[in-house]
Scaffold this motif. Structure first.
Motif, PDB file in Angstrom:
ATOM      1  N   HIS A 112       1.836   6.125  -7.294  1.00  0.00           N
ATOM      2  CA  HIS A 112       0.768   6.986  -7.795  1.00  0.00           C
ATOM      3  C   HIS A 112       1.221   8.448  -7.806  1.00  0.00           C
ATOM      4  CE1 HIS A 112      -3.280   8.330  -8.666  1.00  0.00           C
ATOM      5  NE2 HIS A 112      -3.200   9.169  -7.644  1.00  0.00           N
ATOM      6  N   ALA A 113       1.902   8.879  -6.758  1.00  0.00           N
ATOM      7  CA  ALA A 113       2.390  10.261  -6.677  1.00  0.00           C
ATOM      8  C   ALA A 113       3.404  10.551  -7.787  1.00  0.00           C
ATOM      9  CB  ALA A 113       3.006  10.519  -5.305  1.00  0.00           C
ATOM     10  N   LEU A 156       0.825  -1.203   0.000  1.00  0.00           N
ATOM     11  CA  LEU A 156       0.000   0.000   0.000  1.00  0.00           C
ATOM     12  C   LEU A 156       0.864   1.260   0.000  1.00  0.00           C
ATOM     13  CD1 LEU A 156      -2.709   1.435   0.096  1.00  0.00           C
ATOM     14  CD2 LEU A 156      -2.697   1.165   2.588  1.00  0.00           C
ATOM     15  N   ASP A 157       1.903   1.283   0.830  1.00  0.00           N
ATOM     16  CA  ASP A 157       2.815   2.433   0.863  1.00  0.00           C
ATOM     17  C   ASP A 157       3.489   2.631  -0.491  1.00  0.00           C
ATOM     18  OD1 ASP A 157       2.150   2.631   3.535  1.00  0.00           O
ATOM     19  OD2 ASP A 157       4.057   1.822   4.266  1.00  0.00           O
ATOM     20  N   ALA A 161       2.439   1.554  -3.457  1.00  0.00           N
ATOM     21  CA  ALA A 161       1.445   1.957  -4.462  1.00  0.00           C
ATOM     22  C   ALA A 161       1.126   3.449  -4.350  1.00  0.00           C
ATOM     23  CB  ALA A 161       0.176   1.121  -4.320  1.00  0.00           C
ATOM     24  N   GLN A 162       1.012   3.942  -3.127  1.00  0.00           N
ATOM     25  CA  GLN A 162       0.731   5.367  -2.939  1.00  0.00           C
ATOM     26  C   GLN A 162       1.856   6.220  -3.512  1.00  0.00           C
ATOM     27  OE1 GLN A 162       0.156   5.252   1.317  1.00  0.00           O
ATOM     28  NE2 GLN A 162      -2.067   5.443   1.095  1.00  0.00           N
ATOM     29  N   GLN A 163       3.087   5.819  -3.264  1.00  0.00           N
ATOM     30  CA  GLN A 163       4.225   6.578  -3.776  1.00  0.00           C
ATOM     31  C   GLN A 163       4.329   6.479  -5.305  1.00  0.00           C
ATOM     32  OE1 GLN A 163       6.120   8.735  -2.017  1.00  0.00           O
ATOM     33  NE2 GLN A 163       4.548   8.267  -0.499  1.00  0.00           N
ATOM     34  N   LYS A 198       1.561  10.798 -11.149  1.00  0.00           N
ATOM     35  CA  LYS A 198       0.857  12.074 -11.288  1.00  0.00           C
ATOM     36  C   LYS A 198       1.838  13.210 -11.580  1.00  0.00           C
ATOM     37  CE  LYS A 198      -3.261  12.281 -10.419  1.00  0.00           C
ATOM     38  NZ  LYS A 198      -4.353  12.274 -11.370  1.00  0.00           N
TER      39      LYS A 198
END
Length: 93
Positions: free
Chosen positions: A46-47, A39-40, A42-44, A50
């Motif tokens: 995604h950032a 999860l960590d 994937a969040q990074q 973007k």
């Protein structure tokens, strides 16, 4: 293709954004190697995704605003509509 220097006022901001994304990407590699939670990671990811997409969008819009205008030159209103429509649809890239 012209290889002469080609810069716009947005280029320094794009470079900063991409360098920041590069740093984040390197940290993501370290996170994966360290076995951090998905999860960590994937969040990074995604950032970073973007940030790169925004850099691309800024570059394309800058090109449209400057290079396309320069190439087209002054046009009568009826011929200008196509360029204006192209600029408007490019915001959805």
């Amino acid at each position: 293709m012209d290889n002469s220097a080609h810069t716009h006022t947005t280029h320094p901001d794009i470079v900063k954004r991409l360098k920041r994304a590069d740093g984040h990407l390197r940290s993501i590699v370290a996170m994966i190697e360290a076995g951090r939670p998905c999860l960590d990671i994937a969040q990074q990811l995604h950032a970073v995704e973007k940030a790169v997409a925004q850099a691309k969008k800024t570059l394309i819009h800058d090109h449209l605003d400057h290079c396309l205008e320069e190439a087209a030159g002054p046009l009568p209103a009826d011929r200008r509509r196509s360029i204006d429509e192209f600029r408007a649809i490019a915001k959805y890239l």
